[in-house]
Design a protein around this motif. Structure first.
Motif, PDB file in Angstrom:
ATOM      1  N   VAL A  53       0.837  -1.203   0.000  1.00 43.96           N
ATOM      2  CA  VAL A  53       0.000   0.000   0.000  1.00 43.96           C
ATOM      3  C   VAL A  53       0.870   1.251   0.000  1.00 43.96           C
ATOM      4  CG1 VAL A  53      -1.687   1.301   1.346  1.00 43.96           C
ATOM      5  CG2 VAL A  53      -1.971  -1.149   1.055  1.00 43.96           C
ATOM      6  N   TYR A  54       1.948   1.258   0.800  1.00 49.81           N
ATOM      7  CA  TYR A  54       2.850   2.406   0.810  1.00 49.81           C
ATOM      8  C   TYR A  54       3.450   2.638  -0.580  1.00 49.81           C
ATOM      9  CZ  TYR A  54       2.880   2.014   5.950  1.00 49.81           C
ATOM     10  OH  TYR A  54       2.534   1.947   7.264  1.00 49.81           O
ATOM     11  N   GLY A  55       3.893   1.568  -1.204  1.00 55.32           N
ATOM     12  CA  GLY A  55       4.491   1.686  -2.529  1.00 55.32           C
ATOM     13  C   GLY A  55       3.510   2.202  -3.569  1.00 55.32           C
ATOM     14  N   MET A  56       2.283   1.663  -3.550  1.00 54.10           N
ATOM     15  CA  MET A  56       1.284   2.118  -4.519  1.00 54.10           C
ATOM     16  C   MET A  56       0.891   3.572  -4.271  1.00 54.10           C
ATOM     17  SD  MET A  56      -1.260  -1.070  -5.091  1.00 54.10           S
ATOM     18  CE  MET A  56      -0.711  -2.597  -5.784  1.00 54.10           C
ATOM     19  N   THR A  57       0.820   3.962  -3.004  1.00 48.39           N
ATOM     20  CA  THR A  57       0.509   5.356  -2.687  1.00 48.39           C
ATOM     21  C   THR A  57       1.634   6.271  -3.150  1.00 48.39           C
ATOM     22  OG1 THR A  57      -0.783   4.649  -0.774  1.00 48.39           O
ATOM     23  CG2 THR A  57      -0.082   6.948  -0.825  1.00 48.39           C
ATOM     24  N   ALA A  58       2.870   5.892  -2.892  1.00 48.62           N
ATOM     25  CA  ALA A  58       4.008   6.698  -3.334  1.00 48.62           C
ATOM     26  C   ALA A  58       4.051   6.786  -4.854  1.00 48.62           C
ATOM     27  CB  ALA A  58       5.317   6.098  -2.805  1.00 48.62           C
ATOM     28  N   LEU A  59       3.764   5.682  -5.522  1.00 43.88           N
ATOM     29  CA  LEU A  59       3.739   5.673  -6.984  1.00 43.88           C
ATOM     30  C   LEU A  59       2.642   6.599  -7.516  1.00 43.88           C
ATOM     31  CD1 LEU A  59       5.049   4.277  -9.454  1.00 43.88           C
ATOM     32  CD2 LEU A  59       3.236   2.580  -9.311  1.00 43.88           C
ATOM     33  N   ALA A  60       1.476   6.572  -6.882  1.00 40.70           N
ATOM     34  CA  ALA A  60       0.374   7.431  -7.312  1.00 40.70           C
ATOM     35  C   ALA A  60       0.704   8.907  -7.098  1.00 40.70           C
ATOM     36  CB  ALA A  60      -0.901   7.063  -6.567  1.00 40.70           C
ATOM     37  N   VAL A  61       1.301   9.230  -5.950  1.00 40.47           N
ATOM     38  CA  VAL A  61       1.666  10.621  -5.680  1.00 40.47           C
ATOM     39  C   VAL A  61       2.751  11.085  -6.653  1.00 40.47           C
ATOM     40  CG1 VAL A  61       2.767  12.142  -3.977  1.00 40.47           C
ATOM     41  CG2 VAL A  61       0.946  10.582  -3.277  1.00 40.47           C
ATOM     42  N   LEU A  62       3.732  10.244  -6.898  1.00 37.96           N
ATOM     43  CA  LEU A  62       4.795  10.587  -7.835  1.00 37.96           C
ATOM     44  C   LEU A  62       4.233  10.806  -9.247  1.00 37.96           C
ATOM     45  CD1 LEU A  62       7.868  10.905  -8.281  1.00 37.96           C
ATOM     46  CD2 LEU A  62       7.903   8.475  -8.865  1.00 37.96           C
ATOM     47  N   ALA A  63       3.341   9.899  -9.683  1.00 32.83           N
ATOM     48  CA  ALA A  63       2.736  10.049 -11.006  1.00 32.83           C
ATOM     49  C   ALA A  63       1.897  11.323 -11.076  1.00 32.83           C
ATOM     50  CB  ALA A  63       1.870   8.831 -11.328  1.00 32.83           C
ATOM     51  N   PHE A  67       2.926  14.057 -13.838  1.00 33.81           N
ATOM     52  CA  PHE A  67       1.969  14.384 -14.890  1.00 33.81           C
ATOM     53  C   PHE A  67       1.367  15.769 -14.688  1.00 33.81           C
ATOM     54  CE2 PHE A  67       1.725   9.646 -15.364  1.00 33.81           C
ATOM     55  CZ  PHE A  67       2.357   9.618 -16.598  1.00 33.81           C
ATOM     56  N   GLY A  68       1.289  16.227 -13.436  1.00 33.51           N
ATOM     57  CA  GLY A  68       0.829  17.597 -13.185  1.00 33.51           C
ATOM     58  C   GLY A  68       1.794  18.621 -13.739  1.00 33.51           C
ATOM     59  N   ILE A  69       3.091  18.382 -13.536  1.00 32.12           N
ATOM     60  CA  ILE A  69       4.111  19.291 -14.063  1.00 32.12           C
ATOM     61  C   ILE A  69       4.110  19.261 -15.587  1.00 32.12           C
ATOM     62  CG2 ILE A  69       6.611  19.656 -14.246  1.00 32.12           C
ATOM     63  CD1 ILE A  69       6.775  18.730 -11.288  1.00 32.12           C
TER      64      ILE A  69
END
Length: 166
Positions: A53-63, A67-69
């Motif tokens: 869950v930590y990894g998927m959350t970090a991946l989602a925040v990073l993406a 993609f926002g930038i």
């Protein structure tokens, strides 16, 4: 062609992440317990589920950040005014979070021994900031819904008198 490729890649990523989540959940639920005779048995693979869950959350925040930038840069090239409007919304959110942090209470709570490490003024203010920001965003969303519904339900433009005679 590009749309098919994007759809195929995103579908594949979704399936892979879902399978990883299901496997981690299955390991936690069906993998056994550290001490099955304990009052509250602890699953052996709890850490696997948590790290997944930590990894998927970090991946989602990073993406989201990347993609926002990228989206901001592309939008800034085509329509700088609209891009700066979106940046203004982000700045407004940060200002709201700073205000709600300082409004938050730092009065200690009466909690158990396990939660005492989070019973510090900074954690208490952070928790209040999160709650107050959520409340403010809900109010802003409801007001935006009401205002836009009244604006769209406003008086319709009628045909002019010369068009009615024709």
């Amino acid at each position: 062609m590009a749309v098919k490729k994007i759809r195929k890649i995103s579908s594949t990523v979704l399936i892979v992440l879902a399978l990883i989540g299901v496997v981690a959940f299955g390991m936690t639920v069906f993998g056994g317990y550290v001490d099955p005779n304990a009052e509250y048995p602890e699953p052996i693979y709890t850490n696997v589920l948590l790290y997944t869950v930590y990894g998927m959350t970090a991946l989602a925040v990073l993406a989201m950040i990347v993609f926002g930038i990228i989206g901001f840069a592309q939008s800034f090239k085509t329509n700088p005014k609209a891009a700066l409007g979106g940046l203004g919304a982000l700045v407004g959110l940060i200002v709201l979070m700073v205000i709600t942090y300082f409004v938050g209470s730092d009065a200690p709570l009466h909690v158990g021994v396990d939660a005492q490490q989070f019973n510090t003024p900074s954690w208490l203010k952070l928790a209040d900031m999160c709650m107050f920001t959520i409340y403010a965003l809900i109010v802003i969303n409801v007001l935006a819904l009401v205002v836009t519904s009244f604006m769209s339900a406003g008086p319709k433009q009628h045909a002019s008198a010369s068009e009615k005679k024709a």
